[in-house]
Design a protein around this motif. Structure first.
Motif, PDB file in Angstrom:
ATOM      1  N   ILE A  42       0.846  -1.203   0.000  1.00 27.51           N
ATOM      2  CA  ILE A  42       0.000   0.000   0.000  1.00 27.51           C
ATOM      3  C   ILE A  42       0.877   1.248   0.000  1.00 27.51           C
ATOM      4  O   ILE A  42       0.595   2.215  -0.706  1.00 27.51           O
ATOM      5  CB  ILE A  42      -0.959   0.002   1.206  1.00 27.51           C
ATOM      6  N   LEU A  46       0.699   4.544  -2.255  1.00 25.47           N
ATOM      7  CA  LEU A  46       0.532   5.853  -1.620  1.00 25.47           C
ATOM      8  C   LEU A  46       1.661   6.792  -2.026  1.00 25.47           C
ATOM      9  O   LEU A  46       1.444   7.989  -2.223  1.00 25.47           O
ATOM     10  CB  LEU A  46       0.477   5.703  -0.104  1.00 25.47           C
ATOM     11  N   GLN A  94      -3.895   9.331   5.618  1.00 23.40           N
ATOM     12  CA  GLN A  94      -4.323   8.843   4.302  1.00 23.40           C
ATOM     13  C   GLN A  94      -5.818   9.072   4.091  1.00 23.40           C
ATOM     14  O   GLN A  94      -6.244   9.417   2.997  1.00 23.40           O
ATOM     15  CB  GLN A  94      -3.974   7.358   4.135  1.00 23.40           C
ATOM     16  N   ILE A 134      -5.623   1.159  -3.998  1.00 23.28           N
ATOM     17  CA  ILE A 134      -5.404   1.297  -2.553  1.00 23.28           C
ATOM     18  C   ILE A 134      -6.593   0.719  -1.790  1.00 23.28           C
ATOM     19  O   ILE A 134      -6.425   0.013  -0.792  1.00 23.28           O
ATOM     20  CB  ILE A 134      -5.145   2.775  -2.179  1.00 23.28           C
ATOM     21  N   ARG A 138      -6.484  -2.260   0.862  1.00 16.64           N
ATOM     22  CA  ARG A 138      -6.963  -2.055   2.236  1.00 16.64           C
ATOM     23  C   ARG A 138      -7.775  -3.260   2.686  1.00 16.64           C
ATOM     24  O   ARG A 138      -7.679  -3.687   3.838  1.00 16.64           O
ATOM     25  CB  ARG A 138      -7.824  -0.804   2.327  1.00 16.64           C
TER      26      ARG A 138
END
Length: 187
Positions: A42, A46, A94, A134, A138
């Motif tokens: 991730i 990011l 985030q 993303i 998650r």
């Protein structure tokens, strides 16, 4: 002779317990490393989003002279992501960045020339693609964390977890504001 048999049985039981503890320990280490790997995956996305945001902001600045606060909110959220240290801080930062990006894309609707700009469309599509990836990752992290946290609390795993100081990990959670009903207006 009976003493040797009892001693042999006790030694066998002790060996089984040691093997069981080793299996549990290795299982926790494997799950912990899997969660760390998922987080790192991730982080890669990011980072890509983080690096591409300045380009998007630069394209938007030319068109959105009157929307300075929206652009500043994105920049501020981006800075907060960079300064977050713990997993909890990173999660919050985030989420805040995702929120500001949604606000930015909503504001862009008022600027048809910006929406038509080829550079903006490419950057917006790229960031939207990264956001989708993303979100998928998650789910993987939350699934792995849930399994790991459940095992930490289950008996007899809890004894080994406490013996070796394995601790629970935070889940990636939605911003509470996103749980509210969405007002749809077709007028």
């Amino acid at each position: 002779m009976i003493g040797w048999i009892v001693l042999g049985v006790l030694a066998l039981l002790f060996a089984l317990v040691v093997i069981y503890v080793i299996v549990l320990y290795n299982g926790f280490v494997s799950m912990k490393n899997s969660i760390d790997r998922d987080w790192s995956n991730i982080d890669v996305m990011l980072k890509q989003r983080f690096d591409e945001l300045p380009k998007l902001i630069k394209v938007c600045e030319g068109y959105m002279q009157h929307e300075r606060t929206t652009l500043e909110a994105v920049i501020k959220a981006r800075t907060a992501v960079n300064s977050a240290d713990t997993e909890s801080q990173k999660l919050a930062a985030q989420n805040a960045l995702s929120d500001t990006l949604k606000s930015l894309f909503m504001v862009v609707e008022r600027y048809p020339n910006l929406k038509a700009d080829k550079g903006f469309r490419q950057l917006a599509n790229r960031i939207t693609e990264l956001e989708d990836q993303i979100a998928d990752r998650r789910e993987l992290v939350n699934s792995a964390v849930t399994i790991y946290n459940t095992r930490l609390d289950q008996f007899p795993d809890v004894m080994v977890a406490r013996l070796f100081n394995f601790t629970s990990r935070p889940l990636w959670q939605i911003n509470p504001a996103h749980r509210q009903d969405v007002e749809v207006n077709f007028s």
